[in-house]
Design an enzyme around this catalytic site. Structure first.
Site, PDB file in Angstrom:
ATOM      1  N   TYR A   8     100.209  23.873 -20.890  1.00  0.00           N
ATOM      2  CA  TYR A   8     100.559  23.793 -22.304  1.00  0.00           C
ATOM      3  C   TYR A   8     100.528  22.337 -22.748  1.00  0.00           C
ATOM      4  CZ  TYR A   8     102.028  28.685 -22.080  1.00  0.00           C
ATOM      5  OH  TYR A   8     102.050  30.043 -21.933  1.00  0.00           O
ATOM      6  N   ASP A  67     103.830  34.781 -14.244  1.00  0.00           N
ATOM      7  CA  ASP A  67     104.403  34.047 -13.122  1.00  0.00           C
ATOM      8  C   ASP A  67     105.920  33.989 -13.288  1.00  0.00           C
ATOM      9  OD1 ASP A  67     104.731  32.238 -15.222  1.00  0.00           O
ATOM     10  OD2 ASP A  67     102.851  31.230 -14.754  1.00  0.00           O
ATOM     11  N   GLU A 100      96.411  38.617 -18.853  1.00  0.00           N
ATOM     12  CA  GLU A 100      97.754  38.030 -18.764  1.00  0.00           C
ATOM     13  C   GLU A 100      98.446  38.005 -20.126  1.00  0.00           C
ATOM     14  OE1 GLU A 100     100.111  34.462 -16.492  1.00  0.00           O
ATOM     15  OE2 GLU A 100      98.059  34.054 -17.150  1.00  0.00           O
TER      16      GLU A 100
END
Length: 607
Positions: free
Chosen positions: A311, A156, A558
């Site tokens: 996170y 992203d 990813e």
């Protein structure tokens, strides 16, 4: 020219058609009867003339040989000792044949693809351009205002400071230990540029010129996953260069974990850039302010923030130990060492309890890294009281971590293909595996540098070679030695993921600006990415060695900068080279001697 012995015993030298006949030759083997005085005098004269003739003949012969050497063609032979630059070139050629070195160069390129801001000309990623040039400016209350730069976290366009700081710390640690290997591979300047790009940005996320701070930036960009239709970095699928929606800035006032991790990043980088004294001092000053803030304003950075979705931090105690260790190495101030080796601190960080993530280094759990970092101090400097108890405990814990990586201990499951399941079968396993490979190799190198052949796991002694074997098997799995024959490092080998979950890589760089929803067709396409994001380590396979090369399944495809940082560290540790030893001394460049220096010798007596 000819030289010959005539029948009358004279030595004749012929030059052209002329004969020089002036020297007498006396055969020393033929013994003559005793000579009278007159005969002896004549004989001496003949000896003298003969000697002169020999010298003259030898001179002519030598001159003739020199003339031949100068006129005949020369054959060049390789010298026995090569110049240093040639030796270095040969070393680099040897390294290029080393798969770990080749993979290292590629893994570093991923960071070029993740750069935000005004890109340098040597970025080597043709499909990337300038982006995020207004970061921080849209929020006048932001302490940053200018938050241009840094790295996008993954596929992203969000800049998460927590994993980004951890990535910079890991990269700096690898440079401090293995700078000679980076230099031999021709990547030392490259990785220093990568680190500085990150630390320059981190210095913008708080008031780095102040001695005391009260807040700092958590992230730039939003990734709301609630399913709303507000444009953000997860609802939209756009190249970072084309983003036209607001990138909000999130700040925190009580964020001990983030501040201590950022302090670790700046402190470690200050050692990397120790020869740039002004920049190194700037990094140390910022690190001090951050660490003080982390201790005085207690709290988890992710509490009540969007970052918790991506996170979430489990605690800040491990960052206190980790950050304290790095602050000690960067400053030499023993108060940081006292804090880092405090057993109560270690207990809060989970040093004495078993859990799913204990002994596994990650962006959330720094304790295993901190304990190895401090074991280094005990092995090389042995400071003794009052730090010995904590250092000995950390040394023992590090040995236990290393034992847990060995198959015979069955602490962690392995896939049929041999990949250790450090995250207990959950998705995205590779980031944990590469960190473990780095720690195992580094611990083995510490033991080797201290002439220690191995370590004990209970009653059994294991040589350091098993640590390197463990690390190699895991990194080899990442590079393609697995049941699928799939290299999980993009661009390495011929069979690697083609649908990497990454916005910039999946949208053509064709001068067309696709809108927020307009990019969905590229997200949902089953075709390979039009741009190859060389060096990206994807999330990895599942616990059955299965892998789905599907762009929309981020659990497989990813990449992240935190994962790639661990891979870079492991690859340089495993790479071959002329100098395979770690750098013992650079880590201690700011550490003052633990004991008083001996007094200087007395001055010389003056008469």
């Amino acid at each position: 020219m000819q030289i010959r012995l005539a029948s009358d015993g004279e030595l004749q030298i012929l030059v052209g058609s002329d004969t020089i006949k002036d020297q007498s030759y006396i055969d020393p083997v033929v013994m003559s009867p005793p000579l009278d005085d007159k005969s002896q005098s004549c004989s001496s004269r003949k000896y003298f003339i003969w000697t002169i003739g020999i010298v003259l003949a030898a001179g002519l012969i030598v001159g003739f040989i020199i003339l031949l050497i100068k006129t005949l063609p020369h054959h060049h032979h390789r010298p026995q000792s090569l110049p240093d630059n040639v030796t270095l070139a040969l070393d680099r050629a040897m390294l290029q044949s080393n798969k770990y070195t080749i993979a290292l160069s590629k893994a570093l390129m991923f960071f070029n693809a993740q750069k935000s801001g005004k890109l340098p000309k040597n970025t080597n990623v043709s499909w990337r351009g300038n982006s995020g040039l207004d970061d921080g400016k849209s929020d006048p209350s932001s302490i940053g205002r200018d938050l241009v730069g840094g790295y996008y976290d993954a596929g992203d366009a969000i800049k998460f400071n927590f994993p980004q700081s951890f990535a910079m710390t890991m990269l700096s640690w690898s440079v401090i230990e293995y700078s000679a290997k980076y230099e031999a591979a021709g990547e030392l300047n490259h990785i220093k540029d990568v680190i500085k790009w990150g630390t320059d940005y981190l210095l913008k996320t708080f008031n780095s010129s102040a001695d005391t701070i009260d807040r700092l930036v958590i992230q730039v960009g939003s990734g709301d996953t609630a399913g709303g239709s507000i444009p953000n970095d997860h609802y939209c699928w756009m190249r970072p260069e084309d983003i036209n929606y607001e990138q909000p800035v999130a700040e925190c006032h009580r964020c001990s974990d983030l501040a201590a991790e950022m302090a670790a990043a700046l402190a470690a980088a200050s050692i990397v850039f120790k020869d740039n004294k002004a920049y190194s001092r700037k990094l140390v000053h910022g690190a001090k302010a951050l660490f003080k803030f982390s201790r005085h304003q207690r709290g988890k950075y992710s509490t009540g923030t969007e970052a918790a979705v991506f996170y979430d931090s489990s605690s800040y105690w491990d960052e206190f130990v980790w950050g304290g260790a790095w602050m000690y190495y960067a400053t030499g101030n023993s108060s940081y060492l006292s804090l880092a080796t405090n057993m109560k601190m270690a207990a809060h960080a989970g040093a004495f309890r078993e859990g799913p993530g204990s002994g596994v280094l990650s962006w959330d759990n720094k304790l295993p890294g901190a304990q190895l970092l401090l074991t280094r101090l005990r092995l090389f400097l042995a400071p003794g009281y009052p730090f010995e108890e904590g250092l000995r405990t950390f040394h023992n814990q590090t040995c236990m971590y290393m034992c847990s990586f060995l198959p015979s201990f069955k602490r962690f499951n392995r896939t049929h293909g041999g990949l250790i399941q450090l995250n207990n079968g959950k998705p995205q396993p590779l980031q944990f595996v590469v960190n473990a490979a780095f720690l195992a190799t580094l611990f083995g190198d510490y033991l080797d540098a201290t002439d220690t052949p191995g370590w004990y796991c209970g009653p059994n002694f294991y040589p350091i070679s098993v640590l390197r074997t463990f690390a190699k098997t895991q990194i080899d799995y990442v590079l393609g030695k697995n049941p699928r024959k799939m290299s999980y490092l993009v661009g390495f080998g011929s069979h690697y993921p083609k649908q990497v979950h990454h916005r910039g890589a999946s949208i053509p760089n064709n001068k067309v600006k696709y809108s927020c929803k307009g990019g969905w067709k590229w997200r949902d396409s089953s075709k390979p990415n039009p741009n190859t994001i060389v060096g990206a380590m994807v999330a990895g396979p599942d616990r059955h060695d299965g892998f789905h090369d599907k762009r929309t399944n981020y659990n497989y495809t990813e990449p992240t900068i935190a994962g790639n940082a661990g891979l870079v560290a492991a690859l340089v540790a495993l790479s071959a080279g002329k100098n395979t030893q770690i750098d013992k001394n650079t880590m201690f460049s700011a550490v003052t001697p633990m004991f008083p220096l001996p007094p200087p010798p007395p001055a010389a007596l003056k008469r």
